[in-house]
Design an enzyme around this catalytic site. Structure first.
Site, PDB file in Angstrom:
ATOM      1  N   HIS A 154      47.170  48.676  42.926  1.00 45.54           N
ATOM      2  CA  HIS A 154      47.381  47.440  41.880  1.00 45.54           C
ATOM      3  C   HIS A 154      46.107  46.268  41.925  1.00 45.54           C
ATOM      4  CE1 HIS A 154      49.539  50.187  40.040  1.00 45.54           C
ATOM      5  NE2 HIS A 154      50.215  50.415  41.018  1.00 45.54           N
ATOM      6  N   LYS A 281      25.812  29.124  49.082  1.00 44.54           N
ATOM      7  CA  LYS A 281      25.893  30.413  48.798  1.00 44.54           C
ATOM      8  C   LYS A 281      25.057  31.663  50.259  1.00 44.54           C
ATOM      9  CE  LYS A 281      27.828  31.682  45.910  1.00 44.54           C
ATOM     10  NZ  LYS A 281      27.537  32.228  43.754  1.00 44.54           N
TER      11      LYS A 281
END
Ligand code: ARG
Length: 453
Positions: A154, A281
């Site tokens: 999950h 980034k």
């Protein structure tokens, strides 16, 4: 205007819009080499059948062999497809001989013979890439055999596992994909030539000999099935969809692992990109693209299924629409597998970030419950007590192994000093020592087994 192969009963040529819609040569020119080989095999059989003399055949063979070397896009004129183009070129060069090459053969059986040869080659290419990818993953697994990561269910940290165990999960998936491409190869490995338009040919061609010359293992047994069938392409698209789905899941994990939020892994500069505005980034674009491209392949499978599902036997022109999805799928899967293999080799691990999550994830809660079971508590009660212990630890901002024995015994008297051994991450790994489990001995054995395959 280029003369049509079928112009005899027509007073007018096709309108421009019809040409634009129907001509496929700009796409199916990729089949050229196969088309030439099929024509050569057919010419040999026509010679045995007396349609060509040996000298005729020699001329045809020589011309086609040279064409395979010389062919360039500028030879394509206003041809309907690559089969028409080749026939026009042979006829322009050899006159009547070229016109006789089509005896006992239709583009309907020609196109699928070409396509089957193409798919067989693509299966071998993809199988090679999958085998290579698995070897890369096995080496990575071997190199990092002692690294423990949180395993997830999950998308919640669940139990500790070896990083290698996680990698081997994909090796299993890719091994099944490899088998699916072998099965696709076998489906494609049947020669339909001689089926002609739909009913078979009138020339008693030796179909087994043609098949043998073209490297097929068998011949099709029903001409109507043969010219209407695209199962082998559908199967290739299905196998590709499975494989791209697996790649996509793996890419998704790499993207998540690579995110600063988790920071488990880094990818090489050669497989990441910067942002034009945000200098900090380092984006996992290749993994994202492979994830995105998997959607395209899944779409192609659905496209072809839709193209096929309403077609009465036998040949219908709709079938021509198989090429674009076939070529795009082969390119996409080959490029994706190649890039993914190279990218995964650049993967480095950030052990501190991994350890941080191992520490705070309460990953050995199940071990604690099992420990209680060994001390005589029923599993249900143990589960309940463990929940309370975890709650207490969370509230007090402690790891499980930072709790004192007294803190444990508040919830369960059965706890002893040996609890700390039982709930260590290392012990949790070590305990999963059945086949398929994450214990080091098991994973090492799997690596050995898979490397030998
Ligand atoms: N280009 C066609 C295809 O890919 C083959 C030609 C058969 N055309 C025909 N009108 N019978 O299916």
């Amino acid at each position: 205007m280029t003369k049509k192969l079928w112009g005899g009963r027509f007073k007018k040529g096709l309108s421009n819009s019809a040409i634009k819609l129907s001509h496929s040569v700009h796409i199916d020119k990729r089949l050229l080499q196969y088309d030439i080989r099929v024509n050569q095999a057919h010419a040999n059989e026509l010679t045995k059948a007396g349609v060509f003399t040996t000298e005729d055949n020699q001329k045809v063979q020589n011309y086609l062999t040279q064409l395979a070397i010389d062919f360039q896009d500028n030879l394509i004129k206003n041809d309907e497809d690559i089969h028409s183009c080749v026939e026009r070129l042979v006829t322009a060069a050899l006159g009547d001989l070229g016109k006789r090459l089509h005896t006992g053969k239709s583009r309907n059986d020609q196109v699928i013979t070409d396509s089957r040869l193409f798919i067989k080659d693509q299966c071998k290419t993809v199988q090679g890439l999958l085998a290579q990818l698995n070897q890369t993953l096995l080496k990575l697994a071997d190199r990092h055999i002692d690294v423990i990561i949180p395993g997830f269910t999950h998308f919640q940290p669940a139990q500790p596992v070896l990083f290698s165990h996680h990698l081997l999960a994909y090796v299993e998936k890719f091994s099944r994909d490899l088998k699916r491409f072998q099965a696709t190869f076998d489906t494609a490995d049947v020669c339909p030539l001689g089926s002609a338009a739909l009913a078979g040919n009138n020339y008693d061609l030796d179909r087994d000999a043609i098949a043998k010359e073209l490297g097929f293992s068998a011949i099709t047994q029903n001409s109507m099935d043969a010219v209407s069938d695209r199962d082998f392409i559908l199967e290739f698209l299905a196998a590709s969809s499975f494989c791209m789905t697996h790649l996509s899941r793996f890419c998704e994990e790499i993207i998540v692992w690579n995110s600063p939020m988790m920071g488990f892994v880094q990818l090489g500069d050669d497989f990441t990109t910067g942002s034009s505005i945000m200098p900090q980034k380092k984006n996992p674009d290749m993994a994202e693209l492979i994830r995105g491209k998997s959607g395209r392949v899944l779409g192609h499978l659905t496209s072809l299924q839709h193209i096929l599902k309403g077609l009465p036997l036998t040949y219908n022109r709709d079938l021509q629409e198989d090429k674009a999805v076939m070529f795009d799928t082969t390119d996409t899967i080959v490029d994706s597998l190649t890039c993914f293999s190279e990218m995964i080799e650049t993967l480095t691990l950030n052990k501190a970030a991994i350890q941080a999550m191992l520490d705070k994830g309460y990953l050995t809660a199940t071990e604690f419950a099992d420990y209680l079971v060994k001390k005589g508590v029923s599993f249900r009660n143990a589960h309940e007590m463990t929940g309370k212990v975890v709650n207490y630890a969370v509230e007090n901002n402690k790891r499980l192994d930072e709790l004192s024995r007294d803190e444990f015994t508040q919830f369960c008297e059965a706890v002893d000093d040996d609890v700390y051994d039982a709930i260590s991450i290392g012990a949790a790994i070590q305990a999963k020592n059945g086949v398929g489990g994450t214990a080091k001995a098991q994973v090492v054995a799997q690596i050995k087994r898979l490397m030998a395959e």
